[in-house]
Design a protein around this motif. Sequence first.
Motif, PDB file in Angstrom:
ATOM      1  N   GLN A   1       0.728   4.238  -2.689  1.00 24.24           N
ATOM      2  CA  GLN A   1       0.134   5.591  -2.241  1.00 24.24           C
ATOM      3  C   GLN A   1       1.554   6.614  -2.629  1.00 24.24           C
ATOM      4  OE1 GLN A   1      -2.509   6.560  -1.048  1.00 24.24           O
ATOM      5  NE2 GLN A   1      -2.053   8.795  -1.056  1.00 24.24           N
TER       6      GLN A   1
ATOM      7  N   GLN B   1      -7.402  -3.682  -2.844  1.00 23.77           N
ATOM      8  CA  GLN B   1      -6.939  -2.298  -2.564  1.00 23.77           C
ATOM      9  C   GLN B   1      -7.395  -1.283  -3.525  1.00 23.77           C
ATOM     10  OE1 GLN B   1      -2.590  -4.148  -2.839  1.00 23.77           O
ATOM     11  NE2 GLN B   1      -2.583  -2.076  -1.993  1.00 23.77           N
TER      12      GLN B   1
ATOM     13  N   PRO C   1       0.741  -1.228  -0.068  1.00 29.15           N
ATOM     14  CA  PRO C   1       0.119  -0.048   0.011  1.00 29.15           C
ATOM     15  C   PRO C   1       0.752   1.375  -0.002  1.00 29.15           C
ATOM     16  CG  PRO C   1      -0.774  -1.535   1.395  1.00 29.15           C
ATOM     17  CD  PRO C   1       0.403  -1.996   1.115  1.00 29.15           C
ATOM     18  N   ALA C   2       1.899   1.321   0.729  1.00 31.04           N
ATOM     19  CA  ALA C   2       2.813   2.475   0.743  1.00 31.04           C
ATOM     20  C   ALA C   2       3.378   2.761  -0.416  1.00 31.04           C
ATOM     21  CB  ALA C   2       3.809   2.503   1.848  1.00 31.04           C
TER      22      ALA C   2
ATOM     23  N   GLU D   1      -7.826   1.664  -3.759  1.00 31.75           N
ATOM     24  CA  GLU D   1      -6.740   3.008  -4.320  1.00 31.75           C
ATOM     25  C   GLU D   1      -6.154   2.702  -5.379  1.00 31.75           C
ATOM     26  OE1 GLU D   1      -4.283   0.698  -1.096  1.00 31.75           O
ATOM     27  OE2 GLU D   1      -6.488   1.390  -1.454  1.00 31.75           O
TER      28      GLU D   1
ATOM     29  N   ILE E   1       0.642   7.561  -6.545  1.00 34.59           N
ATOM     30  CA  ILE E   1      -0.812   8.083  -6.486  1.00 34.59           C
ATOM     31  C   ILE E   1      -0.364   9.623  -6.114  1.00 34.59           C
ATOM     32  CG2 ILE E   1      -2.784   8.719  -5.489  1.00 34.59           C
ATOM     33  CD1 ILE E   1      -3.286   5.651  -5.160  1.00 34.59           C
ATOM     34  N   GLU E   2       0.468   9.901  -5.106  1.00 34.10           N
ATOM     35  CA  GLU E   2       0.777  11.387  -4.503  1.00 34.10           C
ATOM     36  C   GLU E   2       1.905  11.948  -5.590  1.00 34.10           C
ATOM     37  OE1 GLU E   2       2.563  10.789  -0.748  1.00 34.10           O
ATOM     38  OE2 GLU E   2       0.558  10.073   0.174  1.00 34.10           O
TER      39      GLU E   2
END
Length: 361
Positions: free
Chosen positions: A35, A96, A31-32, A98, A38-39
């Motif tokens: 993310q 997930q 997940p990290a 995201e 995505i960021e």
Amino acid sequence: MTALPDPDLPEPLARHVVELNAAIARGWVEPARVQAVIEALADLSPSMVSRVSSRMAIQGDVFSVARPALLKEAPNLDETTPWFDPERNRQRLAEQPELAYLLLFHVNGHLREAALNQINDALGSPFFLAAIAQRINDWVPVVRRSAVRCAERVFFTAPPAAVAEVAMFLMERTSHWRRGRDEALWLKRFFASPLVAEGVVDGIRTLQTSIAARTLRHALTGPGLDDRLLDLARNAASPAVRQIAFRTLIDGEACWRIGEDVEMGGWPPRVIRRLPRFERRPVARPISLDEAIALAAADRSAAIRRVAAEGLAKHRRAVEAPERLLSLLMQAPSPAILQRLEFVAQDLGLELPAASGSKGA
């Protein structure tokens, strides 16, 4: 061996994509790492959407921009590994959610559709708003329809400044879209709505980049910003914007290029010249013609004072006080302006006033 970042992707996005691909190759999407990608995407400008899409739509599990290096890094994989596995990515998306922000760019239309159906928030990012809007021009009809539904959920709740930035980026581009005409109408109507128009006008007024002038020129194909032209003529930071606004007010019409006519001749036939073809529509002036020319004549930009001189020459028999306008324009008589003023004075039988000074451009 560590995969090298894709040189066509900006940092830190390129590095995060490599790290994500390596994690996928080992069988676990952290997940990290998702993310982080995505960021990095969220921080990009809307103008990066096409470039990022072309690089990240490569066939693979989520992304696979560094396959040879990953094969060396993950010994349990070989050339027969099914890198293009939509079902595995559907399962990952369920686990997930995201990942939807990344699967927007996937080569598989079913996954792009699933991603659009999953997204309810553009994260306040103009880039992701543009990425969703781009799918309204997708080559797969069901993806286009999902993109419109996603835009209906996301665009009305996004920050107005982000929506305005995307509108300014996309307004001109959407006119060239050839897919999904019905779906694209939704985006066109949304850009013309009061919710968006105010932010677009603020952007046109304050930005000094070329996008401000391009946006105004495209917006003038319809009447949405007609009542803001005087404000833009007086207050826009960009001289190019003020020039377009003043020319439109003085001529009482909006004009935009729609193509070109080609003149052929000789034998064998060859192109002799290309002439631009324009379309026009009337625009009501909120002030008189004399006032519009006088305001342009007082502008600090020499290019806009030239627009005033051209307008006076073009409409010399329609103005009420040509002597006053001649006097105003003689306060900064560049050669191009002086030539037009001499023509006006001679044609109307007036005496050209003496120059009274100069004004910085």
